[in-house]
Design a protein around this motif. Structure first.
Motif: not given
Length: 410
Positions: A384-407
């Protein structure tokens, strides 16, 4: 230079093929947990030794992920996937032919070495092909393999173990893996566009670049917390349910059957919600929701079967559900040019966290003079403590919303 993406039909076939491979890989790991009482009895081992048997697979997968980071972006993803999958099938077959605890331990290590990279490759392929805006749905399809393995795989595996011996599920998984490998060879197109990148860094420089990126470090910490949340508890559910709750061995498959049927529907739902409402928001809600059934599972007295199934099904729904937006966030955190290396290292982090959590869970629990499991709730509290910590960490990440590698379209 502009490239066309996969046609919708080929994209669907690709996702279903990867889901099939994931099914066997997940089932190979999951089938160990409900077989715990059989192994402790047949091999005369303690609960902690059984925990080590579970951990051996995941730690080996972690080591394999580290090694894979040096080569995963150097090969066509299809060829690499098929090679590792064939070796995984052979290692799983060796598990089914093991004459004793020592041989089985060695075979589980081998299965972990080859199987651990499969998950990273599967997620890398999805991230290469599917845009971030639709990746929640794609992850929902691929991760529905977890649901199918619990609905059909685990109950069928337990039935086979009861009537044909504990070796039968592993032999069956190996044979099914062989069939799926043939299907993957036919249906998967070449996945080598990442090899055409200009000025690609060397393997070791690529690893250094991945590890040095602060956003990647946050993503790795998030992945570790994702795994740690469940695996201080999940490997010991069957042992606790039979020893403390009073379930019969014939009733255990209902836990996996009900949980799997429910997640078969909710996985797709959570995937769509992740794309519609946002990955972080959906993950937060699911990571909070998993805490109640997680703690209830570890504190459960001798309840009737219907009450046990309500709690265990809720645990399956939220435990697997949070992985869908969670893994979409992780794949989005990767720098696209180094995604294969990143995902291999991420698989190492996840496998190590699973193994460590399983080992810690085995150390936490003990048996009293009557054979009842003690201190299981402490493992639930750690999760349960790990789950709460994961919520905090999820808000610290930055995501790349660029297009995928194309094929090229096929």
């Amino acid at each position: 230079m502009t490239h066309h993406t996969f046609t919708p039909r080929r994209e669907s076939w690709l996702l279903l093929t990867i889901a099939g491979i994931q099914f066997t890989h997940i089932l190979d790991f999951m089938i160990m947990m409900p077989l715990g009482p059989q192994f402790t009895r047949l091999f005369s081992i303690s609960d902690a030794q059984f925990g080590l048997l579970v951990s051996a697979y995941t730690v080996a997968a972690g080591v394999s992920g580290l090694a894979a980071a040096t080569y995963v972006d150097r090969f066509d993803r299809k060829h690499l996937l098929l090679t590792l999958y064939a070796l995984f099938a052979l290692a799983t077959l060796a598990c089914g032919l093991a004459p004793g605890y020592g041989f089985l331990m060695a075979a589980r290590v081998a299965a972990g070495l080859f199987g651990g990279v499969l998950s990273a490759l599967a997620q890398t392929i999805v991230a290469d092909v599917i845009p971030f805006e639709r990746r929640g749905r794609a992850m929902g399809i691929v991760m529905s393999s977890f649901s199918v393995s619990t609905v059909a795989g685990v109950p069928l595996g337990l039935f086979m173990a009861t009537h044909l011996g504990w070796q039968a599920p592993f032999i069956g998984i190996a044979l099914l893996s062989g069939l799926l490998a043939v299907g993957a060879a036919v249906t998967l197109p070449r996945l080598n566009h990442h090899l055409q990148a200009i000025n690609r860094p060397s393997a070791w420089r690529g690893i250094g670049m991945v590890l040095a990126e602060p956003n990647h470090q946050r993503a790795f910490a998030f992945s570790g917390l994702l795994m740690f949340t469940g695996f201080t508890v999940l490997p010991y559910i069957t042992i606790y349910m039979q020893a403390n709750v009073g379930l019969l061995p014939t009733q255990i498959p209902y836990i996996y059957l009900c949980g799997g049927v429910a997640t078969l529907f909710t996985a797709r739902l959570f995937g769509r919600l992740s794309d519609r409402l946002g990955k972080v928001q959906t993950f937060t809600a699911l990571a909070l929701s998993v805490i109640a059934p997680l703690l209830a599972t570890t504190l459960m007295p001798q309840w009737p079967l219907w009450a046990v199934l309500l709690v265990s099904t809720a645990l399956f729904i939220f435990m697997s559900g949070r992985m869908i937006p969670g893994m979409a966030l992780v794949t989005g955190a990767a720098t696209p040019a180094l995604r294969g290396t990143f995902m291999a290292l991420n698989a190492a982090v996840q496998s190590t966290a699973m193994g460590l959590a399983s080992f810690v869970g085995g150390l936490i629990i003990s048996r009293d003079a009557a054979g009842l499991v003690q201190h299981y709730w402490v493992g639930g509290l750690v999760g349960a403590c790990a789950s709460v910590a994961s919520i905090w960490m999820a808000r610290q990440m930055r995501v790349h919303s660029s297009s995928p590698v194309a094929h090229p379209a096929v």
